[in-house]
Design a protein around this motif. Structure first.
Motif, short mmCIF file in Angstrom:
data_model
loop_
_atom_site.label_atom_id
_atom_site.label_comp_id
_atom_site.label_asym_id
_atom_site.label_seq_id
_atom_site.Cartn_x
_atom_site.Cartn_y
_atom_site.Cartn_z
N ARG A 175 0.84 -1.21 0.00
CA ARG A 175 0.00 0.00 0.00
C ARG A 175 0.87 1.26 0.00
O ARG A 175 0.59 2.23 -0.72
CB ARG A 175 -0.91 -0.02 1.23
CG ARG A 175 -1.97 1.07 1.25
CD ARG A 175 -2.88 0.93 2.45
NE ARG A 175 -3.60 -0.33 2.44
CZ ARG A 175 -3.39 -1.33 3.29
NH1 ARG A 175 -2.47 -1.22 4.24
NH2 ARG A 175 -4.10 -2.44 3.22
N ARG B 137 2.65 1.64 -3.39
CA ARG B 137 1.68 2.05 -4.40
C ARG B 137 1.39 3.56 -4.30
O ARG B 137 1.29 4.26 -5.32
CB ARG B 137 0.39 1.24 -4.26
CG ARG B 137 -0.56 1.40 -5.44
CD ARG B 137 -1.67 0.35 -5.40
NE ARG B 137 -2.41 0.37 -4.15
CZ ARG B 137 -2.47 -0.64 -3.29
NH1 ARG B 137 -1.84 -1.78 -3.55
NH2 ARG B 137 -3.18 -0.54 -2.18
N ARG C 71 2.24 6.39 -7.06
CA ARG C 71 1.23 7.34 -7.56
C ARG C 71 1.75 8.78 -7.50
O ARG C 71 1.63 9.55 -8.46
CB ARG C 71 -0.05 7.22 -6.74
CG ARG C 71 -1.19 8.12 -7.22
CD ARG C 71 -2.36 8.10 -6.26
NE ARG C 71 -2.05 8.73 -4.99
CZ ARG C 71 -2.03 10.06 -4.80
NH1 ARG C 71 -2.29 10.88 -5.81
NH2 ARG C 71 -1.75 10.55 -3.61
N LEU D 33 7.28 -2.40 -5.39
CA LEU D 33 5.93 -2.94 -5.31
C LEU D 33 5.87 -4.32 -5.95
O LEU D 33 5.23 -5.24 -5.42
CB LEU D 33 4.96 -1.98 -6.02
CG LEU D 33 3.49 -2.41 -6.09
CD1 LEU D 33 2.91 -2.68 -4.71
CD2 LEU D 33 2.67 -1.35 -6.83
N ARG E 257 4.73 -7.88 -4.18
CA ARG E 257 3.66 -8.71 -4.73
C ARG E 257 4.16 -10.11 -5.06
O ARG E 257 3.42 -11.10 -4.88
CB ARG E 257 3.05 -8.04 -5.97
CG ARG E 257 2.24 -6.78 -5.67
CD ARG E 257 1.23 -7.01 -4.58
NE ARG E 257 0.24 -5.93 -4.50
CZ ARG E 257 -0.54 -5.74 -3.45
NH1 ARG E 257 -0.46 -6.54 -2.39
NH2 ARG E 257 -1.43 -4.75 -3.44
N ASP F 286 -0.21 -9.15 -10.24
CA ASP F 286 -0.04 -7.81 -9.68
C ASP F 286 1.42 -7.37 -9.75
O ASP F 286 1.71 -6.19 -9.95
CB ASP F 286 -0.52 -7.77 -8.23
CG ASP F 286 -2.04 -7.88 -8.11
OD1 ASP F 286 -2.73 -7.57 -9.10
OD2 ASP F 286 -2.53 -8.28 -7.04
N ALA G 211 2.67 -4.01 -11.77
CA ALA G 211 3.46 -2.93 -11.18
C ALA G 211 4.59 -2.51 -12.11
O ALA G 211 4.89 -1.32 -12.26
CB ALA G 211 4.02 -3.37 -9.83
#
Length: 284
Positions: free
Chosen positions: A51, A54, A58, A76, A80, A88, A92
């Motif tokens: 989280r 991510r 962003r 990330l 994963r 996932d 990424a």
């Protein structure tokens, strides 16, 4: 400065002061999110780490910061993959590999290609993994700091295919490249592969010599998951030499390390090996 990979403190180069409420604030928020991700990884809280990475990704994307995007996308993806969420993990990496409008450094492109190769290796898609290693090599070029990592992935692929001589040759090339670059993590990886190769050849003494060196390096670096893998392999070397008590001790240490690191995969393997030793001891 650069965003650094997992387990390292992350800092960003400074930016212009204005407008402070947008660029500088977002950059600082990305730094903080990355730091939280690194801390969560250390404590084995992988979903919280994902989280945080991510969010850092962003924020980096909102600034079109190629270095921050690449670092957080790769981190990330690593998280994963550890969770077994391979789709996932690949998604990424698309933040790097599918963004032709941004200029990523050759090193970051190499890292992303190697992550793809390792994902395919984990899923036993060996042909696809070979293709990604070739792409990584193309991005890397001469005097690349990731040459050792590329050789190590080639060694793993050869090991999976049962080509032990090729695996050893690639691991030795990784060993040389990593020493030249001062990359202790990849040097430890090369030594571990050489130890596993020796195990496959039935040479317990040679395996132990390589694996003990890998373990010493992984302790210096502070890499719990790699420490657990070293201990598991040392247990197998002891078992191969007929040293059942020593094997059990290594497996027990690996279990303790992996449980402390909240690594369910390594812990499960350690438990299975402990059970096998106990069954052999009782003749059941």
């Amino acid at each position: 400065m650069k965003f650094l990979p997992l387990f390292l403190v992350v800092l960003l180069a400074g930016c212009s002061q204005a407008p402070k409420a947008t660029t500088a604030a977002r950059q600082e928020a990305a730094i903080e999110a990355n730091r939280r991700g690194e801390a969560y990884v250390r404590h084995g809280e992988l979903e919280n780490a994902a989280r945080s990475y991510r969010e850092a990704l962003r924020l980096s994307q909102s600034l079109e910061d190629p270095e921050g995007i690449a670092a957080n996308a790769i981190n990330l993806s690593i998280v994963r993959q550890r969770q077994g969420r391979f789709a996932d993990a690949r998604a990424a990496l698309s933040a790097v590999m599918a963004q032709g409008n941004l200029r990523f450094s050759p090193v970051r492109l190499t890292e992303a290609a190697l992550r793809h190769a390792l994902l395919d290796l984990d899923e036993r898609k060996f042909s696809a993994a070979e293709d990604w290693v070739a792409k990584a090599s193309g991005h890397c070029g001469e005097r690349c700091p990731l040459t050792g990592a590329i050789h190590n992935v080639r060694a793993q692929l050869a090991l999976q295919a049962g080509r032990l001589d090729a695996a050893a040759a690639s691991a030795r090339a990784a060993q040389d490249a990593s020493r030249s670059a001062g990359d202790r993590a990849e040097l430890a990886n090369a030594l571990r592969i050489l130890g596993i190769t020796a195990l496959r050849h039935g040479d317990a003494a040679a395996a132990r010599a390589q694996l003990e060196q890998a373990l010493a390096l992984d302790r210096e670096i502070g890499a719990p998951r790699k420490i657990a893998f070293d201990l598991l392999a040392l247990g197998r070397a002891a078992a191969l030499a007929g040293e059942r008590d020593a094997a059990r001790a290594y497996y027990g240490r690996a279990l303790a390390v992996s449980e402390a690191d909240r690594d369910a995969v390594a812990a499960a393997e350690a438990r299975l090996l402990l059970e096998a030793v106990d069954k052999a001891a009782t003749g059941k």
